[in-house]
Motif scaffolding. Structure first.
Motif, PDB file in Angstrom:
ATOM      1  N   PHE A 132       0.734  -1.022  -0.077  1.00 28.05           N
ATOM      2  CA  PHE A 132      -0.626  -0.060  -0.047  1.00 28.05           C
ATOM      3  C   PHE A 132       0.941   1.610   0.043  1.00 28.05           C
ATOM      4  O   PHE A 132       1.847   1.370   0.875  1.00 28.05           O
ATOM      5  N   ALA A 133       0.506   2.255  -1.411  1.00 28.85           N
ATOM      6  CA  ALA A 133       0.695   3.651  -1.263  1.00 28.85           C
ATOM      7  C   ALA A 133       0.027   4.211  -0.768  1.00 28.85           C
ATOM      8  O   ALA A 133      -1.294   4.360  -1.224  1.00 28.85           O
ATOM      9  N   ARG A 134       0.595   5.764  -0.414  1.00 33.00           N
ATOM     10  CA  ARG A 134       0.210   6.503   0.030  1.00 33.00           C
ATOM     11  C   ARG A 134      -0.249   7.702  -0.587  1.00 33.00           C
ATOM     12  O   ARG A 134      -2.057   8.533  -1.439  1.00 33.00           O
ATOM     13  N   GLU A 177      -7.584  -1.137   0.121  1.00 31.63           N
ATOM     14  CA  GLU A 177      -8.195  -1.267   1.127  1.00 31.63           C
ATOM     15  C   GLU A 177      -9.351  -1.827   1.447  1.00 31.63           C
ATOM     16  O   GLU A 177     -10.204  -3.067   2.401  1.00 31.63           O
ATOM     17  N   LEU A 178     -11.041  -1.459   0.488  1.00 35.73           N
ATOM     18  CA  LEU A 178     -12.231  -1.922   0.683  1.00 35.73           C
ATOM     19  C   LEU A 178     -11.426  -3.151   0.681  1.00 35.73           C
ATOM     20  O   LEU A 178     -11.289  -4.027   0.176  1.00 35.73           O
ATOM     21  N   GLY A 179     -13.216  -4.154   0.627  1.00 43.04           N
ATOM     22  CA  GLY A 179     -13.961  -5.858   1.026  1.00 43.04           C
ATOM     23  C   GLY A 179     -13.374  -6.591  -0.172  1.00 43.04           C
ATOM     24  O   GLY A 179     -14.373  -7.031  -0.494  1.00 43.04           O
ATOM     25  N   ILE A 180     -12.933  -5.645  -1.497  1.00 41.97           N
ATOM     26  CA  ILE A 180     -12.681  -6.837  -2.857  1.00 41.97           C
ATOM     27  C   ILE A 180     -12.202  -7.688  -2.445  1.00 41.97           C
ATOM     28  O   ILE A 180     -11.261  -7.685  -2.200  1.00 41.97           O
ATOM     29  N   ASP A 181     -12.510  -9.051  -3.471  1.00 44.07           N
ATOM     30  CA  ASP A 181     -11.862 -10.284  -3.297  1.00 44.07           C
ATOM     31  C   ASP A 181     -10.340 -10.292  -4.197  1.00 44.07           C
ATOM     32  O   ASP A 181     -11.168  -9.960  -5.547  1.00 44.07           O
ATOM     33  N   ILE A 182      -9.861 -10.393  -3.819  1.00 42.70           N
ATOM     34  CA  ILE A 182      -8.060 -10.264  -4.192  1.00 42.70           C
ATOM     35  C   ILE A 182      -7.864 -11.611  -4.609  1.00 42.70           C
ATOM     36  O   ILE A 182      -6.714 -11.676  -4.105  1.00 42.70           O
ATOM     37  N   GLY A 183      -8.405 -12.694  -4.027  1.00 41.35           N
ATOM     38  CA  GLY A 183      -7.632 -13.275  -3.245  1.00 41.35           C
ATOM     39  C   GLY A 183      -6.822 -13.439  -1.791  1.00 41.35           C
ATOM     40  O   GLY A 183      -7.344 -13.490  -1.296  1.00 41.35           O
ATOM     41  N   SER A 184      -6.507 -14.780  -2.063  1.00 35.84           N
ATOM     42  CA  SER A 184      -5.458 -14.942  -0.517  1.00 35.84           C
ATOM     43  C   SER A 184      -3.923 -14.240  -0.381  1.00 35.84           C
ATOM     44  O   SER A 184      -2.961 -15.147  -0.475  1.00 35.84           O
ATOM     45  N   LEU A 185      -3.979 -13.358  -0.474  1.00 31.74           N
ATOM     46  CA  LEU A 185      -2.080 -12.452   0.031  1.00 31.74           C
ATOM     47  C   LEU A 185      -2.588 -12.931   1.759  1.00 31.74           C
ATOM     48  O   LEU A 185      -2.291 -13.037   2.899  1.00 31.74           O
ATOM     49  N   GLU A 186      -0.938 -12.846   1.547  1.00 25.97           N
ATOM     50  CA  GLU A 186      -0.228 -13.450   2.734  1.00 25.97           C
ATOM     51  C   GLU A 186       0.657 -12.609   3.305  1.00 25.97           C
ATOM     52  O   GLU A 186       0.906 -12.369   4.780  1.00 25.97           O
ATOM     53  N   VAL A 187       1.570 -11.201   3.026  1.00 19.15           N
ATOM     54  CA  VAL A 187       2.023 -10.565   3.052  1.00 19.15           C
ATOM     55  C   VAL A 187       1.756  -9.353   3.080  1.00 19.15           C
ATOM     56  O   VAL A 187       0.807  -8.709   1.820  1.00 19.15           O
ATOM     57  N   SER A 188       1.179  -7.643   3.773  1.00 23.79           N
ATOM     58  CA  SER A 188       0.673  -6.780   3.493  1.00 23.79           C
ATOM     59  C   SER A 188       2.092  -5.666   3.759  1.00 23.79           C
ATOM     60  O   SER A 188       2.242  -5.788   4.846  1.00 23.79           O
ATOM     61  N   VAL A 189       2.735  -4.969   2.831  1.00 21.56           N
ATOM     62  CA  VAL A 189       3.394  -3.923   3.386  1.00 21.56           C
ATOM     63  C   VAL A 189       2.878  -2.440   3.254  1.00 21.56           C
ATOM     64  O   VAL A 189       2.653  -1.724   2.504  1.00 21.56           O
ATOM     65  N   MET A 190       3.215  -1.716   4.284  1.00 21.92           N
ATOM     66  CA  MET A 190       2.428  -0.526   4.073  1.00 21.92           C
ATOM     67  C   MET A 190       3.640   0.529   4.008  1.00 21.92           C
ATOM     68  O   MET A 190       4.628   0.845   4.942  1.00 21.92           O
ATOM     69  N   CYS A 191       3.909   0.932   3.070  1.00 24.85           N
ATOM     70  CA  CYS A 191       5.056   2.237   1.903  1.00 24.85           C
ATOM     71  C   CYS A 191       4.162   3.588   2.925  1.00 24.85           C
ATOM     72  O   CYS A 191       3.699   4.280   2.622  1.00 24.85           O
ATOM     73  N   GLY A 192       4.590   3.749   4.395  1.00 24.97           N
ATOM     74  CA  GLY A 192       3.757   4.679   5.325  1.00 24.97           C
ATOM     75  C   GLY A 192       3.142   4.724   6.182  1.00 24.97           C
ATOM     76  O   GLY A 192       2.403   3.894   6.014  1.00 24.97           O
ATOM     77  N   TYR A 193       2.897   5.179   7.193  1.00 23.15           N
ATOM     78  CA  TYR A 193       1.532   4.702   8.168  1.00 23.15           C
ATOM     79  C   TYR A 193       0.276   5.824   7.062  1.00 23.15           C
ATOM     80  O   TYR A 193       0.526   6.796   6.003  1.00 23.15           O
ATOM     81  N   PRO A 194      -1.099   4.614   6.807  1.00 18.33           N
ATOM     82  CA  PRO A 194      -1.671   5.614   6.077  1.00 18.33           C
ATOM     83  C   PRO A 194      -2.638   6.637   6.462  1.00 18.33           C
ATOM     84  O   PRO A 194      -2.908   7.097   5.699  1.00 18.33           O
ATOM     85  N   GLY A 195      -2.083   7.367   7.568  1.00 14.61           N
ATOM     86  CA  GLY A 195      -2.656   8.334   7.803  1.00 14.61           C
ATOM     87  C   GLY A 195      -3.544   8.045   8.735  1.00 14.61           C
ATOM     88  O   GLY A 195      -3.806   9.471   9.748  1.00 14.61           O
ATOM     89  N   LEU A 201      -3.836  12.240  13.751  1.00 14.49           N
ATOM     90  CA  LEU A 201      -4.115  11.533  15.157  1.00 14.49           C
ATOM     91  C   LEU A 201      -5.644  12.340  15.426  1.00 14.49           C
ATOM     92  O   LEU A 201      -5.915  11.127  16.340  1.00 14.49           O
ATOM     93  N   TYR A 202      -5.716  13.356  15.796  1.00  8.23           N
ATOM     94  CA  TYR A 202      -7.492  13.922  16.009  1.00  8.23           C
ATOM     95  C   TYR A 202      -8.624  13.749  15.152  1.00  8.23           C
ATOM     96  O   TYR A 202      -9.756  13.852  15.587  1.00  8.23           O
ATOM     97  N   VAL A 203      -8.509  13.892  14.100  1.00  3.20           N
ATOM     98  CA  VAL A 203      -9.310  13.396  13.283  1.00  3.20           C
ATOM     99  C   VAL A 203      -8.938  12.689  12.067  1.00  3.20           C
ATOM    100  O   VAL A 203      -7.757  11.941  11.608  1.00  3.20           O
ATOM    101  N   MET A 204      -9.816  11.875  10.971  1.00  4.06           N
ATOM    102  CA  MET A 204      -9.789  10.610  10.486  1.00  4.06           C
ATOM    103  C   MET A 204      -9.450  11.309   9.227  1.00  4.06           C
ATOM    104  O   MET A 204     -10.849  11.134   8.511  1.00  4.06           O
ATOM    105  N   ALA A 205      -8.743  11.697   8.800  1.00  2.00           N
ATOM    106  CA  ALA A 205      -8.811  12.017   7.840  1.00  2.00           C
ATOM    107  C   ALA A 205      -7.411  11.832   6.968  1.00  2.00           C
ATOM    108  O   ALA A 205      -6.642  11.527   7.708  1.00  2.00           O
ATOM    109  N   GLU A 206      -7.413  12.176   5.438  1.00  4.05           N
ATOM    110  CA  GLU A 206      -6.905  11.640   4.023  1.00  4.05           C
ATOM    111  C   GLU A 206      -5.936  12.587   4.446  1.00  4.05           C
ATOM    112  O   GLU A 206      -5.712  13.855   5.322  1.00  4.05           O
TER     113      GLU A 206
END
Length: 771
Positions: A301-303, A363-381, A669-674
């Motif tokens: 995942f990238a921002r 991020e949404l619940g689209i069926d994309i198979g059985s992935l085993e690893v999630s790498v986040m390139c930076g904190y998503p916010g 940190l205080y609002v659910m903002a992108e």
């Protein structure tokens, strides 16, 4: 996922444990244990055909949250189900809806998903269940891709209509007279991925639901709502705000889960004096490639769109060097054409793609198979997004791995430096503002087109005086007042001019001149910084140079090129206060919240070389300035505070710039903002306050509530920022706190700390960071 060599996740995790270079940069390795299922029997009121269908699909009992949702729906309640990814939320709405349709075939249901991809994905699941019941429940997708000859059949015969908010807004509600059977018999409305409806999108959707309920009332129906969400702090509040009705919350998850290893990784410092760490893009590429080399299906995942393209390029190159097909790696983001995205989703499911680099679109619940690893390139916010992205790897059995790799930004550094805070903090609450005047006015026009307003009529729970808006529209020859009703009289079709994804309506199309085809599109607000003349636009790792940005025609003309750099643009921002909603004197100054006009002018772009990320050139951008009216929080200091602090006016300006940098980073940190939802500007002498002032404003016309939340909670915001800056090991400032010393001056960090202490209002601040 099929088609790749067997591998042992346990053995690979052991290999990482023995890697000293990797271990020394880990700030936390959290093992989330597997969880057993909590089950319940099928409800007695469930149709036997539905029970048989479940058992034929291997479901002998329900999870406890599924049974609770079914019971609440049977009792006539609106509800929101809040459980993690892959916990079986789909059955929480499919069972009540199908049970109703099997008992009363004349009934109808409307399913809303935030994207067409998710709609198509869920339709496959729904078809499977209906087929298993042996019933004649007809389910159809209705969106922009639905053929014209199929639409009439869907309107008349569809028991369940699966669509998205955009299509409901522009393709169904304005044509409600063609949907009489749906609206007369509508029993259920399903809203999936509720947490996605925040900020601008959520504010629009709340108004679309006002219009939906208004039309339902006209046809004599009153549907119940079933909502599903990933974990957020205020699901009941968010659902109630969207629906403007009471909502029951189902949040005790009964689904099992496999063991998950969640790692927080901070790239090594490469220049201690400047506080510069190794590039998060390079580090994410290395970590993802390490898993991919072992055959682990991986999502990165990238921002930003740009980062997606850069990482996709790098990982494809790694595949090629190992003499493997580079098409095993694919990018995925907004701006790709629909058929391109569907092909990538299908390839992930059938195992012909090994890794995908995505924005938060997956991020949404689209069926994309059985992935085993999630790498986040930076904190998503947000904490909520981080858990959602981590949840895309691993399902109900087996081990999975999530790795959050920090960038040098202050918020990322705060999160990896405070793992107890990250793992112990509840997810953020979502913010929206349905009564944003820009958004509200758009939907009042749409509603008037659909049905005339009557004198004194309320528009849902709108707090605005609808009479004033209606009179304004009459003055502009949009409405006509006849008797006690307000009729639409304009020639235009209002819904076609309203985008639910932004407070403005325009997009820019990107056209490949050589191959004569459209390769993507981008929102109007972002376009000047991404598709200006001479920009390098990346699409699926391919490079295009923008030859001309036609502002009037909203079109960017591109030509394929091969260069060793990409571009990154900068803009100059000015701000003017228009109105003060509230203000409060504080020991260190004054805080306020109000309406502002923000003027943005793109000024220059830099050429950044691939791999080394060095600056290899620059150029000017020649585009007109953009103006936006929005809402802002601001804090102003004493007129002579720079003298009291013992600094010059110039040093005070640099210190304020450092302060703006850190506040813009920590505010999420205080609002659910992108990241793009908030911006900060510092002024050494604001024309409005006549004092040194820092502004933090909503980066959307009209504002959607972020800055108001910051005004209410600014004491803790200042304290958290002070803790981060004070805890940073750099001497004079760096990208991990207030910005590089070259940008904020040799005393920028010191002055920012003192300004934060003045604004922290310790006398009234609650204990704890972030609340």
């Amino acid at each position: 996922m099929r088609g790749f060599p067997d591998h042992d996740v346990d053995r690979f995790l052991d290999e990482i444990r023995r890697d000293d270079d990797f271990q020394k940069n880990l700030t936390s390795w959290k093992v989330l244990p597997a969880r057993e299922a909590v089950t319940a029997p099928f409800p007695d009121n469930l149709d036997p055909r539905l029970v048989a269908a479940m058992k034929s699909r291997g479901i002998e009992q329900l999870f406890s949250h599924q049974a609770q949702a079914a019971a609440l729906a049977a009792a006539g309640k609106n509800l929101v189900v809040v459980t993690p990814t892959a916990s079986g939320k789909t059955l929480c709405y499919n069972l009540p809806v199908l049970n109703e349709l099997l008992a009363r075939p004349e009934s109808r249901a409307l399913y809303l998903f935030p994207t067409k991809a998710l709609s198509a994905d869920q339709l496959d699941e729904l078809h499977g269940v209906v087929t298993s019941t042996g019933s004649d429940v007809k389910t159809f997708t209705f969106d922009g891709d639905t053929p014209a000859d199929a639409r009439r059949a869907i309107r008349s015969a569809g028991h369940i209509v699966v669509t998205n908010p955009d299509m409901l807004h522009s393709g169904i509600l304005p044509h409600h007279t063609r949907w009489v059977k749906l609206f007369e018999n509508l029993k259920f409305v399903v809203l999936d991925e509720l947490h996605h409806y925040r900020g601008v999108f959520g504010s629009h959707l709340a108004n679309v639901l006002r219009r939906l309920k208004r039309i339902c009332k006209f046809y004599g129906s009153s549907p119940r709502f079933i909502c599903c969400s990933a974990t957020i702090a205020n699901p009941g509040e968010l659902a109630s705000r969207l629906l403007e009705e009471e909502v029951a919350v189902v949040d005790q998850n009964g689904a099992p889960s496999g063991e998950k290893h969640f790692l927080l990784y901070n790239p090594p410092v490469v220049n201690r004096e400047l506080g510069i760490r190794r590039s998060v893009i390079k580090q994410s590429c290395d970590v993802a490639d390490r898993f991919l080399e072992k055959g682990c299906p991986t999502i990165v995942f990238a921002r930003s769109r740009l980062t997606v393209e850069v990482l996709t390029t790098y990982l494809k190159e790694r595949m090629s060097r190992r003499h493997k097909n580079p098409d095993l790696i694919q990018g995925y983001r907004g701006g790709y054409l629909p058929n391109e995205r569907r092909a990538i989703e299908g390839a992930l499911r059938d195992g012909t793609v090994m890794g995908v680099v995505s924005t938060n679109a997956l991020e949404l619940g689209i069926d994309i198979g059985s992935l085993e690893v999630s790498v986040m390139c930076g904190y998503p916010g947000t904490v909520a997004s981080a858990w959602q992205q981590a949840g895309r790897a691993g399902r109900r059995q087996g081990r999975s791995v999530a790795v959050l790799i920090a960038s040098s930004t202050p918020l990322d550094q705060y999160m990896v430096g405070h793992p107890d805070y990250f793992f112990g903090r509840p997810p953020e609450g979502a913010v929206l503002n349905p009564d944003n005047l820009v958004i509200l006015m758009s939907h009042v026009k749409c509603a008037a087109f659909e049905l005339p307003f009557e004198d004194g009529e309320r528009f849902g729970g709108c707090r605005e005086d609808l009479g004033e808006l209606l009179h304004f529209l009459e003055e502009h020859r949009v409405l006509r007042h006849v008797g006690n009703r307000w009729h639409w009289m304009a020639d235009v079709y209002p819904a076609g001019d309203v985008s639910l994804r932004s407070a403005t309506t325009d997009n820019v199309v990107i056209h490949d001149l050589v191959n004569d085809r459209v390769i993507g599109e981008i929102d109007w607000a972002s376009a000047p910084l991404i598709v200006h003349d001479e920009a390098i636009y990346l699409h699926q790792s391919r490079q295009y140079q923008i030859e001309k940005f036609d502002v009037e025609g909203k079109r960017a003309e591109a030509r394929p090129v091969e260069v060793d750099y990409y571009t990154d643009a900068e803009a100059k921002t000015d701000i003017k206060v228009l109105d003060v909603f509230c203000e409060q004197a504080e020991p260190g100054g004054q805080r306020a919240h109000g309406e502002v006009a923000v003027t943005t002018l793109p000024v220059l772009y830099k050429k950044i070389r691939f791999h080394t990320h060095e600056n290899v050139g620059w150029g000017y951008i020649h585009l007109p300035e953009q103006e936006m009216q929005t809402t802002s929080f601001w804090f102003s200091y004493g007129e002579n505070d720079h003298q009291a602090l013992g600094v010059t006016a110039e040093e005070m300006g640099l210190g304020l710039k450092a302060l703006a940098n850190i506040l813009a980073q920590v505010a999420p940190l205080y609002v659910m903002a992108e990241p793009h939802d908030l911006r900060a500007v510092a002024m050494v002498q604001s024309p409005f306050t006549k004092r040194p002032t820092v502004y933090v404003y909503d980066n959307h016309p009209g504002g959607v509530g972020f800055s108001e939340r910051i005004f209410d909670d600014c004491a803790r915001l200042f304290r958290a920022a002070g803790e981060l800056v004070g805890g940073c090991v750099c001497p004079d400032g760096c990208p991990s706190c207030v910005g590089p010393a070259l940008e904020v001056g040799p005393r920028g960090k010191e002055i920012a700390l003192r300004l934060l202490a003045l604004g922290g209002m310790e006398e009234r601040a609650d204990s704890g960071v972030g609340g």
